[in-house]
Write an enzyme that holds these catalytic residues in place. Structure first.
Site: not given
Length: 331
Positions: A141, A186, A189, A209
């Site tokens: 992110a 992310g 992910e 994270e």
């Protein structure tokens, strides 16, 4: 167990619920823009019947390609439809060098538009997600952008990232993540949402994270355990550990690991080789196989019947008999 399965959303729950709903669920995933003829609607019909019964929706829009083969160089996402012997392969190239390919509002918006266009394009056979920035796949992110958001903005944006990653996971055709560099948070992910992951040995991957006192929010807590097992996934998430390509291959996070080349695109080249290997196979069979694998073993035997009445199946048999390459049309 049976009650839980019957109540489950998606194609698996529909399978146990009965004929018409199974038809609708499978068609929505495999053949967007099609509807069931009124003569079959509401009836309990066998797969061999309903697989032949789909007709174009009256006045329905034709699938849109949505993107040309060349995009402006300043765009953060480049969508390329390859041609000639690679026809059917689409490459999504993340190109946000100044932000280390971090998932910004604009990049997520562009990914969402691209996925919406591709999921209904029947000419698409395989999708590769790669970076066009050397040494970076996706840094996760965009935390600089997020720091400027109010608390009321953060939740909806995280939900949008999760939705886009889920949409990538639900694409009906094979997807390959080519990881030639850093894939954190992310970014990993995003790669986990793809069917297959390949990486350079120099790549770095991890769900980090917990270092920021949060947890993976884009499906990593579900998809990482499915890929490498629950215990090891917990260890990696709890420790925020970062793996290189060789370590990722050893734990089963990626399928192939390669020494990086001078151009910095070894993983992409391997992904392209895999995509070319998929191209000769029957398009309908590929979509049905992906759905059956994703939804579980119980669906697989019934989904086989979806392929029986197709023209592709007959062409495959004829090509085998005549000892020639098959010419599939996705019908």
């Amino acid at each position: 167990m049976a009650a839980a399965v019957a109540a489950a959303p998606g194609a698996l729950g529909s399978l146990h619920a009965g004929g018409a709903r199974l038809v609708a669920a499978c068609s929505a995933r495999l053949c967007p823009g099609l509807r069931l003829p009124s003569s079959l609607a509401g009836r309990r019909v066998g797969p061999a019947i309903w697989a032949q019964g789909w007709v174009p929706a009256a006045g329905g829009p034709a699938p849109k390609r949505g993107y040309s083969s060349e995009m402006k160089t300043e765009d953060e996402l480049r969508v390329r439809h390859l041609e000639e012997e690679n026809r059917g392969i689409v490459v999504l190239g993340i190109n946000r060098a100044y932000g280390k390919n971090a998932l910004s509002k604009n990049l997520i918006k562009m990914l969402s538009k691209a996925v919406d266009a591709l999921k209904s394009d029947k000419k698409v056979r395989t999708i590769i997600i790669r970076s066009e920035v050397p040494g970076i796949f996706c840094a996760g992110a965009d935390l600089k952008e997020r720091a400027k958001m109010s608390s009321s903005e953060v939740g909806p944006f995280v939900s949008k990232i999760r939705a886009v990653i889920n949409d990538i996971a639900n694409l009906p055709v094979p997807t390959i993540a080519a990881i030639d560099g850093l894939a954190l948070g992310g970014g990993l992910e995003l790669a986990l949402a793809c069917d297959i992951r390949v990486a350079a040995s120099s790549a770095k991957m991890g769900l980090v994270e917990t270092k920021l006192a949060i947890i993976p929010g884009g499906g990593g807590t579900q998809r990482l355990p499915r890929a490498i097992g629950m215990s090891l996934a917990k260890e990696l998430i709890f420790s925020a550990r970062v793996l290189d390509g060789q370590e990722a291959k050893a734990v089963g996070l990626i399928s192939h690991v390669l020494e990086q080349n001078q151009e910095g695109d070894a993983a992409y080249r391997k992904a392209l080789d895999l995509a070319r290997e998929f191209l000769p196979q029957g398009p309908v069979a590929m979509r049905v196989a992906k759905l059956a694998i994703n939804q579980g073993m119980e669906v697989g035997s019934l989904m086989l019947e979806f392929t029986i009445p197709t023209k592709d199946r007959l062409e495959g048999l004829l090509a085998f008999k005549e000892k020639r390459p098959p010419h599939y049309k996705g019908e």
